[in-house]
Design a protein around this motif. Structure first.
Motif, PDB file in Angstrom:
ATOM      1  N   ASP A 158       6.171 -29.519 -11.125  1.00  0.00           N
ATOM      2  CA  ASP A 158       5.314 -28.360 -10.837  1.00  0.00           C
ATOM      3  C   ASP A 158       5.957 -27.065 -11.354  1.00  0.00           C
ATOM      4  N   ARG A 159       7.286 -26.981 -11.200  1.00  0.00           N
ATOM      5  CA  ARG A 159       7.987 -25.770 -11.667  1.00  0.00           C
ATOM      6  C   ARG A 159       7.875 -25.601 -13.172  1.00  0.00           C
ATOM      7  N   LEU A 160       7.790 -26.737 -13.888  1.00  0.00           N
ATOM      8  CA  LEU A 160       7.785 -26.675 -15.358  1.00  0.00           C
ATOM      9  C   LEU A 160       6.368 -26.650 -15.940  1.00  0.00           C
ATOM     10  N   ALA A 161       5.370 -26.792 -15.070  1.00  0.00           N
ATOM     11  CA  ALA A 161       3.990 -26.901 -15.567  1.00  0.00           C
ATOM     12  C   ALA A 161       3.549 -25.647 -16.317  1.00  0.00           C
ATOM     13  N   HIS A 183       3.137 -25.499 -20.144  1.00  0.00           N
ATOM     14  CA  HIS A 183       2.021 -26.177 -20.816  1.00  0.00           C
ATOM     15  C   HIS A 183       2.498 -27.071 -21.954  1.00  0.00           C
ATOM     16  N   ILE A 184       3.508 -27.864 -21.672  1.00  0.00           N
ATOM     17  CA  ILE A 184       3.976 -28.855 -22.636  1.00  0.00           C
ATOM     18  C   ILE A 184       3.766 -30.236 -22.022  1.00  0.00           C
ATOM     19  N   PRO A 185       3.734 -31.292 -22.856  1.00  0.00           N
ATOM     20  CA  PRO A 185       3.547 -32.633 -22.290  1.00  0.00           C
ATOM     21  C   PRO A 185       4.646 -32.954 -21.277  1.00  0.00           C
ATOM     22  N   LEU A 186       4.243 -33.432 -20.113  1.00  0.00           N
ATOM     23  CA  LEU A 186       5.187 -33.623 -19.018  1.00  0.00           C
ATOM     24  C   LEU A 186       4.717 -34.801 -18.173  1.00  0.00           C
ATOM     25  N   VAL A 187       5.611 -35.721 -17.890  1.00  0.00           N
ATOM     26  CA  VAL A 187       5.239 -36.834 -17.005  1.00  0.00           C
ATOM     27  C   VAL A 187       6.271 -36.945 -15.891  1.00  0.00           C
TER      28      VAL A 187
END
Lengths: 228, 228
Positions: free
Chosen positions: A78-81, A84-88
């Protein structure tokens, strides 16, 4: 003794299976042209905070992706959202019984969510733990360890595998140096003793100290086509 | 999925075997009249430093013993040697393949070195790790968790099993509070969310804050014959 011997065989089988799966991940990364960092530390050493600084610095220059490993929650993801980069997010709790590390199979399970062909640099943030993550290859190119100076000087001696397996050690939270009884020379001596010649960079996610140097180190490691 | 199912069965067998061995340890402690604390935390949260303070406070009032768990080295045991109390070091590396926790069998392996009949209070210092130590009972009466505020507010949510299994949380390094961006109320809210009603004490091994309160908590938990 018998029980220990049995455990050892089980453990070796687990690690053999893991190595095979790590190699499969590796092949997949190579095919996509994705450079992969496995980032490891104790809980709370500042991996996510340093990642935020790193993404701020590199997100306009490289196509980045993140695989977040945590026992539970999506708090780090959530902190890195905002980038707006691909994140899983891979949670080690529900499917795996609360594992204290990412293994190659867990990383593999997250890859379908990532457009690897469009990712130059994938950063895997491992579960916070100084022991087991170091035992499990996940197909990474390099291992970067984040170490918080609040953890004391002697940890390289107490947890040698992790420090020995690191290609780079980011010595973090150095903004707190003046408030701690931390002997940096002693720590660096211990680090050198278990991993001779390993590079380290003093960092502070809070002040930004060392972030430029760490990103420069990273860019030098990338394949030529990805360098500025 | 198959692999996950197999792992789950192996894990349940391991935990069942551990529970049986923990019960055997428990019987031995009961027979000797020894009260046992299992002390757990992340690496570098300050377990050993708090133990030093605790021994200073209690070593004239109770017959104490220590079982030190570490992956490698006897550094923590060496720090406590000045108290001249029964102390045994269990390294999880050589015999067990570098385990990230103490289990009941490892604790069992250390007991022959301790004169249990002459120990009122045995403190087991577990391996620094926020995940696996919480899964393995070792025959203890209570679990005390040491949490360093340098690790951030959100860890109870990310590592719920450890926080949930604690009978007491020592919130340590509070002398650094003014130098950190740490929101104590948020942390305590997260702690309450995963372990409602659990007692906490703010401590600093450096200044001694909270040590008196922690030792008083401990003495209240002891069997009547051991209380002052």
């Amino acid at each position: 003794m018998h029980r220990t011997a049995v455990k050892k065989v089980v453990r070796e089988n687990v690690l053999d299976a893991n190595d095979a799966l790590a190699q499969a991940n590796r092949t997949r990364f190579d095919r996509a042209g994705t450079y992969v960092i496995n980032m490891m530390s104790s809980p709370g050493a500042g991996k996510t905070a340093l990642l935020e600084r790193t993404l701020e610095r590199l997100c306009t220059e490289l196509r980045l992706g993140i695989l977040e490993g945590d026992v539970q929650t999506t708090l780090d993801a959530d902190r890195l959202a905002r980038f707006h980069i691909p994140l899983v997010q891979v949670n080690t709790d529900p499917g795996f019984g609360g594992e204290c590390h990412l293994d190659a199979n867990m990383v593999h399970s997250g890859l379908p969510e990532l457009p690897l062909d469009e990712i130059d640099l994938l950063i895997i943030e491992n579960v916070g733990n100084l022991v087991c993550p170091a035992e499990f290859k996940v197909g990474e190119d390099v291992r970067v360890m984040v170490y918080s100076i609040t953890e004391g000087e002697e940890k390289p001696l107490k947890y040698p595998l992790m420090f020995r397996s690191a290609d780079l050690v980011l010595v973090n939270k150095v903004d707190l140096l003046e408030h701690l009884d931390f002997d940096m020379q002693q720590f660096l001596g211990h680090l050198e003793a278990v991993n001779p010649g390993v590079r380290h960079i003093l960092t502070s996610a809070r002040t930004g100290q060392g972030v430029e140097e760490w990103c420069a180190w990273l860019q030098q490691r990338l394949p030529p086509r990805l360098r500025e």
